[in-house]
Design a protein around this motif. Structure first.
Motif, PDB file in Angstrom:
ATOM      1  N   GLY A  54       0.790  -1.236   0.000  1.00 36.74           N
ATOM      2  CA  GLY A  54       0.000   0.000   0.000  1.00 36.74           C
ATOM      3  C   GLY A  54       0.817   1.279   0.000  1.00 36.74           C
ATOM      4  N   LEU A 142       7.223 -10.082   1.715  1.00 37.41           N
ATOM      5  CA  LEU A 142       6.053 -10.071   0.823  1.00 37.41           C
ATOM      6  C   LEU A 142       6.212 -11.150  -0.244  1.00 37.41           C
ATOM      7  CD1 LEU A 142       3.382  -8.659   0.056  1.00 37.41           C
ATOM      8  CD2 LEU A 142       4.694  -7.131  -1.408  1.00 37.41           C
ATOM      9  N   VAL A 146       3.653 -14.051  -1.414  1.00 39.51           N
ATOM     10  CA  VAL A 146       2.983 -13.849  -2.700  1.00 39.51           C
ATOM     11  C   VAL A 146       3.621 -14.656  -3.825  1.00 39.51           C
ATOM     12  CG1 VAL A 146       2.635 -12.062  -4.463  1.00 39.51           C
ATOM     13  CG2 VAL A 146       2.218 -11.524  -2.068  1.00 39.51           C
ATOM     14  N   LEU A 155      -2.317  -8.954 -16.946  1.00 37.58           N
ATOM     15  CA  LEU A 155      -2.779  -7.791 -16.165  1.00 37.58           C
ATOM     16  C   LEU A 155      -2.579  -6.503 -16.972  1.00 37.58           C
ATOM     17  CD1 LEU A 155      -3.844  -6.495 -13.615  1.00 37.58           C
ATOM     18  CD2 LEU A 155      -1.546  -6.641 -12.620  1.00 37.58           C
TER      19      LEU A 155
HETATM   20  C1  LIG Z   1       5.350  -5.601  -5.613  1.00 36.03           C
HETATM   21  S1  LIG Z   1       3.827  -5.727  -4.753  1.00 36.03           S
HETATM   22  C2  LIG Z   1       3.174  -4.074  -4.909  1.00 36.03           C
HETATM   23  C3  LIG Z   1       3.808  -3.123  -3.958  1.00 36.03           C
HETATM   24  C4  LIG Z   1       3.046  -1.805  -3.903  1.00 36.03           C
HETATM   25  N1  LIG Z   1       3.207  -1.043  -5.134  1.00 36.03           N
HETATM   26  C5  LIG Z   1       3.457  -0.956  -2.723  1.00 36.03           C
HETATM   27  O1  LIG Z   1       3.675   0.262  -2.891  1.00 36.03           O
HETATM   28  O2  LIG Z   1       3.532  -1.486  -1.602  1.00 36.03           O
HETATM   29  C6  LIG Z   1       2.743  -6.602  -5.837  1.00 36.03           C
HETATM   30  C7  LIG Z   1       1.402  -6.965  -5.223  1.00 36.03           C
HETATM   31  O3  LIG Z   1       0.450  -7.068  -6.275  1.00 36.03           O
HETATM   32  C8  LIG Z   1      -0.399  -8.159  -6.058  1.00 36.03           C
HETATM   33  N2  LIG Z   1      -0.929  -8.582  -7.357  1.00 36.03           N
HETATM   34  C9  LIG Z   1      -0.218  -9.032  -8.426  1.00 36.03           C
HETATM   35  N3  LIG Z   1      -1.029  -9.293  -9.459  1.00 36.03           N
HETATM   36  C10 LIG Z   1      -2.300  -8.989  -9.051  1.00 36.03           C
HETATM   37  C11 LIG Z   1      -3.573  -9.056  -9.676  1.00 36.03           C
HETATM   38  N4  LIG Z   1      -3.724  -9.519 -10.934  1.00 36.03           N
HETATM   39  N5  LIG Z   1      -4.657  -8.668  -8.981  1.00 36.03           N
HETATM   40  C12 LIG Z   1      -4.524  -8.215  -7.685  1.00 36.03           C
HETATM   41  N6  LIG Z   1      -3.339  -8.161  -7.034  1.00 36.03           N
HETATM   42  C13 LIG Z   1      -2.232  -8.537  -7.704  1.00 36.03           C
HETATM   43  C14 LIG Z   1       0.508  -9.190  -5.384  1.00 36.03           C
HETATM   44  O4  LIG Z   1      -0.250 -10.132  -4.656  1.00 36.03           O
HETATM   45  C15 LIG Z   1       1.389  -8.308  -4.508  1.00 36.03           C
HETATM   46  O5  LIG Z   1       0.839  -8.145  -3.222  1.00 36.03           O
END
Ligand SMILES: C[S@@+](CC[C@H](N)C(=O)[O-])C[C@H]1O[C@@H](n2cnc3c(N)ncnc32)[C@H](O)[C@@H]1O
Length: 211
Positions: A54, A142, A146, A155
Motif C-alpha cells: 500500500g 512479501l 505472494v 494484467l
Molecule cells: C510488488 S507488490 C506491490 C507493492 C506496492 N506497489 C506498494 O507500494 O507497496 C505486488 C502486489 O500485487 C499483487 N498482485 C499481483 N497481481 C495482481 C492481480 N492480478 N490482482 C490483484 N493483485 C495482484 C501481489 O499479490 C502483490 O501483493
C-alpha cells in the motif's frame, strides 16, 4: 512485550518509512507522481491494481488522489485492511487520506474491465534479482507470501483495454518489458526502476483531417 510476527511484512502508514516520508514531505518529488500526473491541484482517480504493502497508494492518496486498491492475496489484503483502519484512527489528517482509499479483494484482471479511472498503476512482484541483499526486508517477506506474478502480461492487457486515460507500469530499470499491445508513450527512469507510461491513444475527432 508481545513479539512481532516477522514472517509477515509490516504494513504501517503512520510509522516506519512510509510515515517518515509523509511527515518529511520527501515524497513530493517521487517519480510516481510525475508518471501518474497526480498532484495536490488535480483530483484524479487512480486504481492501484497491485496494492501490495500500500505504499504507492498511500503516497498518491496523500497527494490528493482518490485511490482504489486491488489485492488478490488474502493475507496481504488482511494486513492492508488492518493498517488502513489503524491509520484512520491515528489523527484527522490521516483519516482524511485514508478516506480517499478504498481497498478491494480480488484479481485485477477480472475487476478492471468493470471499472473506470483516470490512471491505473501496476507494480507486480518483479523477477528475483541476483543481488538479493539489495531487496529490502519487507519486500522479501512479501515475496515469501505472494511469490512472483508471472501473469503480469495478462494484467497489463486488462489495464490497457480498460476505461482509463493512462496506465503506468513500474518495472526493473533494465529488464525487458512484458508483452504489450502497444509501446509506452514515454518512460521515467529512476536508479533501479522505471515507469512505463501508456497514454490512451487519441480518438480521431470530427474535425481531424482524414488520411
Ligand atoms: C510488488 S507488490 C506491490 C507493492 C506496492 N506497489 C506498494 O507500494 O507497496 C505486488 C502486489 O500485487 C499483487 N498482485 C499481483 N497481481 C495482481 C492481480 N492480478 N490482482 C490483484 N493483485 C495482484 C501481489 O499479490 C502483490 O501483493
Amino acid at each position: 512485550m508481545a513479539e512481532t510476527d516477522r514472517t509477515a511484512p509490516a504494513v504501517d502508514f503512520v510509522g516506519g518509512a512510509v510515515g517518515y516520508r509523509f511527515r518529511s514531505q520527501a515524497g513530493r518529488s517521487h517519480a510516481l507522481l510525475k508518471a501518474t500526473g497526480v498532484s495536490p491541484t488535480r483530483s484524479l482517480h487512480v486504481i492501484d491494481a497491485t496494492a501490495g504493502l500500500g505504499r504507492d497508494a498511500f503516497l498518491l492518496a496523500s497527494m490528493g488522489a482518490t485511490v482504489t486498491l486491488i489485492e488478490r492475496v488474502p493475507e496481504v489484503h488482511a494486513l492492508l485492511s488492518d493498517a488502513l483502519e489503524a491509520a484512520r484512527n491515528e489523527s484527522d489528517e490521516f483519516a482524511a487520506i485514508i478516506g480517499r482509499m478504498t481497498l478491494l479483494h480480488g484479481d485485477a484482471r477480472a475487476l478492471l474491465p468493470t471499472m473506470q479511472a483516470d490512471v491505473i498503476t501496476i507494480d507486480p512482484m518483479h523477477p528475483p534479482r541476483t543481488k538479493t541483499a539489495l531487496v529490502k526486508q519487507e519486500m522479501r517477506l512479501l515475496r515469501d507470501l505472494v511469490g512472483t506474478d508471472p501473469d503480469v502480461g495478462d494484467l497489463l492487457a486488462a489495464a490497457l483495454s480498460a476505461d482509463c486515460g493512462r496506465v503506468v507500469l513500474k518495472w526493473p530499470l533494465r529488464a525487458a518489458s512484458p508483452q504489450a499491445s502497444r509501446k509506452p508513450s514515454h518512460q521515467i527512469a529512476g536508479k533501479t526502476v522505471r515507469y512505463d507510461v501508456f497514454r490512451r491513444p487519441q480518438r480521431p475527432t470530427e474535425s481531424s483531417p482524414r488520411a
